[in-house]
Design a protein around this motif. Structure first.
Motif, PDB file in Angstrom:
ATOM      1  N   GLU A  60       0.840  -1.212   0.000  1.00 23.48           N
ATOM      2  CA  GLU A  60       0.000   0.000   0.000  1.00 23.48           C
ATOM      3  C   GLU A  60       0.873   1.259   0.000  1.00 23.48           C
ATOM      4  O   GLU A  60       0.590   2.226  -0.708  1.00 23.48           O
ATOM      5  N   LYS A  61       1.936   1.212   0.793  1.00 22.04           N
ATOM      6  CA  LYS A  61       2.832   2.371   0.913  1.00 22.04           C
ATOM      7  C   LYS A  61       3.519   2.671  -0.429  1.00 22.04           C
ATOM      8  O   LYS A  61       3.615   3.821  -0.847  1.00 22.04           O
ATOM      9  N   SER A  62       3.992   1.622  -1.109  1.00 19.56           N
ATOM     10  CA  SER A  62       4.701   1.839  -2.371  1.00 19.56           C
ATOM     11  C   SER A  62       3.731   2.332  -3.452  1.00 19.56           C
ATOM     12  O   SER A  62       4.087   3.165  -4.287  1.00 19.56           O
ATOM     13  N   GLU A  65       3.001   5.980  -2.924  1.00 21.66           N
ATOM     14  CA  GLU A  65       4.138   6.778  -3.405  1.00 21.66           C
ATOM     15  C   GLU A  65       4.070   6.988  -4.925  1.00 21.66           C
ATOM     16  O   GLU A  65       4.276   8.102  -5.417  1.00 21.66           O
TER      17      GLU A  65
ATOM     18  N   GLN B  59       9.781  -0.867   5.358  1.00 21.61           N
ATOM     19  CA  GLN B  59       8.892  -0.888   4.200  1.00 21.61           C
ATOM     20  C   GLN B  59       9.255   0.113   3.107  1.00 21.61           C
ATOM     21  O   GLN B  59       8.413   0.515   2.309  1.00 21.61           O
ATOM     22  N   GLU B  60      10.533   0.495   3.072  1.00 20.16           N
ATOM     23  CA  GLU B  60      11.046   1.320   1.968  1.00 20.16           C
ATOM     24  C   GLU B  60      12.165   0.540   1.290  1.00 20.16           C
ATOM     25  O   GLU B  60      13.102   0.096   1.964  1.00 20.16           O
TER      26      GLU B  60
END
Lengths: 153, 83
Positions: A60-62, A65, B59-60
């Motif tokens: 979800e985070k990627s 972005e 999570q990066e």
């Protein structure tokens, strides 16, 4: 809207969501959507079924972005991205991208950008069931080529 | 404490989805951590070969020379194949 889910999606409902004038002004005259489906063959092998794994949270985070990047680049509405995980069969829908904009060029480009980046950035992995058993799908060099053209402008 | 998570082939080869590891300053960056885990045995060495491995911190997606600190979540996984 970003969703990672097991259940199927209904493109008619998603179209209504994209054209909802509360979310997207009626001036947005162009809607472009992409649907990815499970193929029944891959690298000369029949595919009987597929299972998709992901990294909850980071996926979800990627995607958030890459949505930010698309919105800073094209005058588009909030896109809809849905990616399915779990067990899927040939012909099943896997991924949906929907984008609205005032004109078609921005909508086409942003939609293509989103799927190109999803393919190289989002932590999702496909495993196929073929005659020779289960095997993980190899990443393709061409996917990186498709995404890198967006940085060459 | 570090939380280490594994996905896809990496998880399958290790037969393990996650583990906790005491943090020590000797674990200066992601490459040091990878090497230390790979030294645990044959399957670890196989699962954590750097040429077909990606790494994320909290999570990066990250580079191998990224420093790590106590409390980080580090993920090892193969190149992604969604879409």
């Amino acid at each position: 809207m970003i969703a990672i889910q097991q259940q199927d999606f209904d493109i008619a409902k998603l179209y209504h969501q994209l054209t909802d004038s509360q979310l997207n002004p009626n001036g947005y005259g162009a809607i472009v959507t992409f649907v990815g489906r499970v193929r029944d063959f891959n690298q000369q092998q029949q595919v009987a079924a597929m299972s998709l794994e992901h990294y909850p949270g980071m996926t979800e985070k990627s995607l958030a972005e890459i949505v930010l990047q698309a919105k800073s680049r094209w005058p588009i509405s909030e896109p809809i991205i849905i990616h399915r995980v779990g067990e899927l069969l040939p012909g099943d829908q896997i991924v949906y991208i929907g984008v609205a904009s005032a004109h078609r060029k921005a909508a086409f480009e942003a939609c293509e950008f989103l799927i190109d980046y999803l393919k190289i950035k989002a932590p999702l992995w496909k495993k196929e069931q073929t005659e020779s058993g289960y095997q993980w799908v190899d990443a393709r060099e061409t996917d990186h080529g498709a995404a890198s053209r967006w940085t060459k402008q | 404490m570090l939380t280490i998570v594994f996905f896809a082939q990496t998880r399958e080869i290790l037969d393990q989805g996650s583990l906790s590891l005491d943090f020590s300053p000797a674990l200066s960056n992601l490459e040091t951590l990878r090497q230390q885990l790979a030294a645990r045995g044959d399957k670890w060495d196989l699962a954590l070969q750097r040429d077909k491995l990606l790494v994320a911190v909290n999570q990066e997606m990250s580079r191998w020379d990224t420093p790590i600190k106590d409390g980080d979540e580090v993920a090892f996984f193969p190149p992604v194949t969604g879409g």
